[in-house]
Write a protein that holds these residues in place. Sequence first.
Motif, PDB file in Angstrom:
ATOM      1  N   ARG A  32       4.188   1.115   5.104  1.00 16.68           N
ATOM      2  CA  ARG A  32       5.643   0.929   5.076  1.00 16.68           C
ATOM      3  C   ARG A  32       6.367   2.258   5.261  1.00 16.68           C
ATOM      4  NH1 ARG A  32       9.425   1.391   1.114  1.00 16.68           N
ATOM      5  NH2 ARG A  32       7.793   1.868  -0.390  1.00 16.68           N
ATOM      6  N   LEU A  33       5.871   3.294   4.612  1.00 11.89           N
ATOM      7  CA  LEU A  33       6.512   4.604   4.714  1.00 11.89           C
ATOM      8  C   LEU A  33       6.300   5.216   6.095  1.00 11.89           C
ATOM      9  CD1 LEU A  33       5.610   6.055   1.200  1.00 11.89           C
ATOM     10  CD2 LEU A  33       7.665   4.821   1.925  1.00 11.89           C
ATOM     11  N   LEU A  34       5.151   4.955   6.707  1.00  5.91           N
ATOM     12  CA  LEU A  34       4.921   5.429   8.073  1.00  5.91           C
ATOM     13  C   LEU A  34       5.942   4.822   9.028  1.00  5.91           C
ATOM     14  CD1 LEU A  34       1.019   5.315   8.339  1.00  5.91           C
ATOM     15  CD2 LEU A  34       2.449   7.364   8.449  1.00  5.91           C
ATOM     16  N   CYS A  35       6.237   3.540   8.839  1.00  3.04           N
ATOM     17  CA  CYS A  35       7.203   2.867   9.712  1.00  3.04           C
ATOM     18  C   CYS A  35       8.608   3.442   9.523  1.00  3.04           C
ATOM     19  CB  CYS A  35       7.211   1.368   9.430  1.00  3.04           C
ATOM     20  SG  CYS A  35       5.667   0.535   9.886  1.00  3.04           S
ATOM     21  N   ILE A  36       8.999   3.656   8.280  1.00  2.00           N
ATOM     22  CA  ILE A  36      10.322   4.231   8.015  1.00  2.00           C
ATOM     23  C   ILE A  36      10.408   5.637   8.588  1.00  2.00           C
ATOM     24  CG2 ILE A  36      11.904   4.984   6.205  1.00  2.00           C
ATOM     25  CD1 ILE A  36      10.804   2.749   4.446  1.00  2.00           C
ATOM     26  N   LEU A  37       9.356   6.422   8.388  1.00  5.52           N
ATOM     27  CA  LEU A  37       9.331   7.787   8.910  1.00  5.52           C
ATOM     28  C   LEU A  37       9.384   7.781  10.438  1.00  5.52           C
ATOM     29  CD1 LEU A  37       9.036  10.823   8.518  1.00  5.52           C
ATOM     30  CD2 LEU A  37       6.547  10.501   8.389  1.00  5.52           C
ATOM     31  N   GLY A  38       8.661   6.861  11.070  1.00  3.58           N
ATOM     32  CA  GLY A  38       8.664   6.790  12.526  1.00  3.58           C
ATOM     33  C   GLY A  38      10.044   6.517  13.077  1.00  3.58           C
ATOM     34  N   GLN A  93      -2.094   2.865  14.005  1.00  2.47           N
ATOM     35  CA  GLN A  93      -3.158   2.157  14.714  1.00  2.47           C
ATOM     36  C   GLN A  93      -4.447   2.113  13.915  1.00  2.47           C
ATOM     37  OE1 GLN A  93      -3.551   3.125  18.966  1.00  2.47           O
ATOM     38  NE2 GLN A  93      -1.556   4.142  18.837  1.00  2.47           N
ATOM     39  N   SER A  94      -4.610   3.057  13.019  1.00  5.04           N
ATOM     40  CA  SER A  94      -5.832   3.088  12.215  1.00  5.04           C
ATOM     41  C   SER A  94      -5.758   2.165  10.999  1.00  5.04           C
ATOM     42  CB  SER A  94      -6.119   4.522  11.749  1.00  5.04           C
ATOM     43  OG  SER A  94      -5.107   4.973  10.862  1.00  5.04           O
ATOM     44  N   LYS A  95      -4.570   1.610  10.735  1.00  7.62           N
ATOM     45  CA  LYS A  95      -4.395   0.734   9.578  1.00  7.62           C
ATOM     46  C   LYS A  95      -4.861  -0.687   9.896  1.00  7.62           C
ATOM     47  CE  LYS A  95      -2.108   3.870   7.061  1.00  7.62           C
ATOM     48  NZ  LYS A  95      -2.525   4.356   5.737  1.00  7.62           N
ATOM     49  N   ASN A  96      -5.144  -1.423   8.858  1.00 10.62           N
ATOM     50  CA  ASN A  96      -5.527  -2.827   8.992  1.00 10.62           C
ATOM     51  C   ASN A  96      -4.263  -3.680   9.115  1.00 10.62           C
ATOM     52  OD1 ASN A  96      -6.639  -5.344   8.914  1.00 10.62           O
ATOM     53  ND2 ASN A  96      -7.355  -5.220   6.790  1.00 10.62           N
ATOM     54  N   LEU A  97      -4.135  -4.390  10.229  1.00 10.83           N
ATOM     55  CA  LEU A  97      -2.919  -5.162  10.461  1.00 10.83           C
ATOM     56  C   LEU A  97      -2.689  -6.232   9.391  1.00 10.83           C
ATOM     57  CD1 LEU A  97      -2.738  -5.801  14.326  1.00 10.83           C
ATOM     58  CD2 LEU A  97      -1.330  -4.299  12.927  1.00 10.83           C
ATOM     59  N   GLU A  98      -3.736  -6.684   8.771  1.00  9.62           N
ATOM     60  CA  GLU A  98      -3.592  -7.714   7.751  1.00  9.62           C
ATOM     61  C   GLU A  98      -2.782  -7.224   6.561  1.00  9.62           C
ATOM     62  OE1 GLU A  98      -4.479 -10.752   8.173  1.00  9.62           O
ATOM     63  OE2 GLU A  98      -5.486 -10.406  10.086  1.00  9.62           O
ATOM     64  N   THR A  99      -2.684  -5.911   6.403  1.00  7.98           N
ATOM     65  CA  THR A  99      -1.915  -5.346   5.288  1.00  7.98           C
ATOM     66  C   THR A  99      -0.466  -5.097   5.657  1.00  7.98           C
ATOM     67  OG1 THR A  99      -2.466  -3.054   5.902  1.00  7.98           O
ATOM     68  CG2 THR A  99      -4.008  -4.222   4.454  1.00  7.98           C
ATOM     69  N   PHE A 100      -0.103  -5.319   6.923  1.00  6.80           N
ATOM     70  CA  PHE A 100       1.265  -5.051   7.371  1.00  6.80           C
ATOM     71  C   PHE A 100       2.193  -6.177   6.915  1.00  6.80           C
ATOM     72  CE2 PHE A 100       0.992  -1.829  11.026  1.00  6.80           C
ATOM     73  CZ  PHE A 100      -0.114  -1.223  10.458  1.00  6.80           C
ATOM     74  N   ALA A 101       3.349  -5.794   6.383  1.00  5.67           N
ATOM     75  CA  ALA A 101       4.383  -6.772   6.063  1.00  5.67           C
ATOM     76  C   ALA A 101       5.164  -7.096   7.343  1.00  5.67           C
ATOM     77  CB  ALA A 101       5.322  -6.213   4.996  1.00  5.67           C
ATOM     78  N   PRO A 102       5.847  -8.252   7.402  1.00  6.82           N
ATOM     79  CA  PRO A 102       6.622  -8.596   8.601  1.00  6.82           C
ATOM     80  C   PRO A 102       7.612  -7.515   9.005  1.00  6.82           C
ATOM     81  CG  PRO A 102       6.424 -10.516   7.181  1.00  6.82           C
ATOM     82  CD  PRO A 102       5.839  -9.361   6.421  1.00  6.82           C
ATOM     83  N   GLU A 103       8.271  -6.887   8.004  1.00  2.65           N
ATOM     84  CA  GLU A 103       9.235  -5.833   8.346  1.00  2.65           C
ATOM     85  C   GLU A 103       8.556  -4.606   8.941  1.00  2.65           C
ATOM     86  OE1 GLU A 103       8.727  -5.861   3.770  1.00  2.65           O
ATOM     87  OE2 GLU A 103       8.976  -7.308   5.395  1.00  2.65           O
ATOM     88  N   ASP A 104       7.290  -4.385   8.597  1.00  2.11           N
ATOM     89  CA  ASP A 104       6.545  -3.277   9.207  1.00  2.11           C
ATOM     90  C   ASP A 104       6.291  -3.550  10.692  1.00  2.11           C
ATOM     91  OD1 ASP A 104       6.427  -2.106   6.697  1.00  2.11           O
ATOM     92  OD2 ASP A 104       4.487  -3.000   6.221  1.00  2.11           O
ATOM     93  N   ILE A 105       5.946  -4.780  11.015  1.00  2.96           N
ATOM     94  CA  ILE A 105       5.719  -5.151  12.414  1.00  2.96           C
ATOM     95  C   ILE A 105       6.999  -4.975  13.224  1.00  2.96           C
ATOM     96  CG2 ILE A 105       5.114  -7.036  13.965  1.00  2.96           C
ATOM     97  CD1 ILE A 105       2.744  -5.965  12.408  1.00  2.96           C
TER      98      ILE A 105
END
Length: 570
Positions: A216-222, A244-256
């Motif tokens: 989540r923080l990577l997305c905000i920082l990006g 890209q190295s993260k597991n997509l299953e752990t991504f929240a919808p707002e992260d996507i």
Amino acid sequence: MALITLRRNFCHISDFWIPGAVAALKIHPANHVQKIVKDRLHVWFCSLHPGLFRVRFHHSYCKNFHSQNGNDFHPVAEPWFSQAQEWNQPDGSLSRKDEETLCKRLNSFTSPDEVLSFLSTQDTLPVTLASAALHRICEVGERDYEQRLPQGVLETSIFRALCLQCGRDPSRLTDAAMVTALQSLVTLPVDPQSSLMLTLMAECRSRLQRGLLETRLLCILGESLVRLQGAGCETLELVLCQLQSKNLETFAPEDIVAIYRILQACPEKVDKHQTFLNTINNFSLSIVSFLSPKSISHVLTALVALDQTHAVPLVIKLGKHMVRYIPRFTSEELGKVLEAFVYFGYSDRFFTEALERHIAALCLSLDPDVTSAVMAYCSRKRIRSEPILDAVAEAFVCQSEKFSPSQISELIEPFGKLNYLPPNAPALFRKLENVLLAHFRCFPPRMLLRLLHSCSLIGCHPVNFMSKIFSPFFLQRLQGEESRVDRVSQAQLTQLFMTSVLECAFYKGPKLLPQYQVKSFLTPCCSLETPVDLHLYKSVVMGLIDLLGSRLYFASKVLTPYCYTIASAL
């Protein structure tokens, strides 16, 4: 120890001196010392100018705060404050429960003034809460003040103290507080080269390189890096690699959704990250039901910007999911959705029915941008929806002054293309005529020609404007810098001219010069004629073959001397 504590608390206050305080500390016990100091502090504080202490945290009165061009905070190596202290109590003085309570209070405020007023009552504010308060101010301020905080908020001593608190020692910030502080400051007119921004950026880069930030923080920082430094930022590339190295299953919808927005901002990186984007497109199919209307709009806009024409399954699923939520879309969001559907060629009967109900309900309050997008969608997909067309016609009659020339053209042209005359046609075209008479020169020549040609297709012949469009002056404008008028424009001019001959015998104005006329309306790029229904055409052809015995005895699309196209039997 009491003497050391006293000096530590007041070492930054140059005017502070209480005669006899040291002696009192040596002679009297602790409780008596507290009474003496308290009484003398009361006298000293009351003697100060009252304007300096309108707020309760005494560290934040500031002097000589400068800005460049009235917007940017002070550059590197120049102090923000001539005199500023930390909040009176250390971070540890608040329990975690108290911090959570304060965070809930912050999130309940709806304006920057409310947040600042609340902060002025606090004697202590940990750096994590300072970051949260800064974020809340920017969040509600952008919504209330059109993406920009008012200067009065930026110049308050409390707001400056918040910024200083976040940037003084970023190593004390949690990961979330650090990223939130940077996200908030990016939305402000802060100089990217200011010491505050450079300090926060350096700390973010350091933690990023150590791989300490969660998804989540990577997305905000990006997203913050895109706004701050653009698509060419090296740190942004590191953010994308870690995502890209993260597991997509752990991504929240707002992260996507955030990843889509990041990639949308740097389309030149799409080829490099297309494999990752394909994975995101496939994974997004599983989270469509969790997306809000705003998120759907963001995803579709990004898919268009990134030219993801192979992501049609995702577009279809988004279209089916959003049917029940159409009334919850803002005008801007709905416009973006319709533009995306036009781009991908998507249409759906249930979506069209929901759109009809929504447009009919709005009717007189339709936004011009939404109206243009809806008509473009109906025109492109050849959706002859009477509820939508009637509502749009009524909206134009009631608020024509809100529409720009391009929006008027986008609104009127589909009526001709779809061959539909609305019930209020007299009022509609009377209003259109008045607008054209008042703003004729505001319409580009080709746009005006398309508009008038569309009117003629539904029997509303623009007789009052034929003399103008057949004039050498207009034809020269239509030609522009090219050597000749393009084929489509010539065909439209010819049809208007034949209309004046065949349908408007009373017209006695200028005629279209022969060099601008065409003998066939079959153009290489498009046809000016309404396409026939394919199933009906096949039925007629099969019937004629049965009747005449062969396909050789009849022909279709035969051009007559009067420029009408008919089906002809030999």
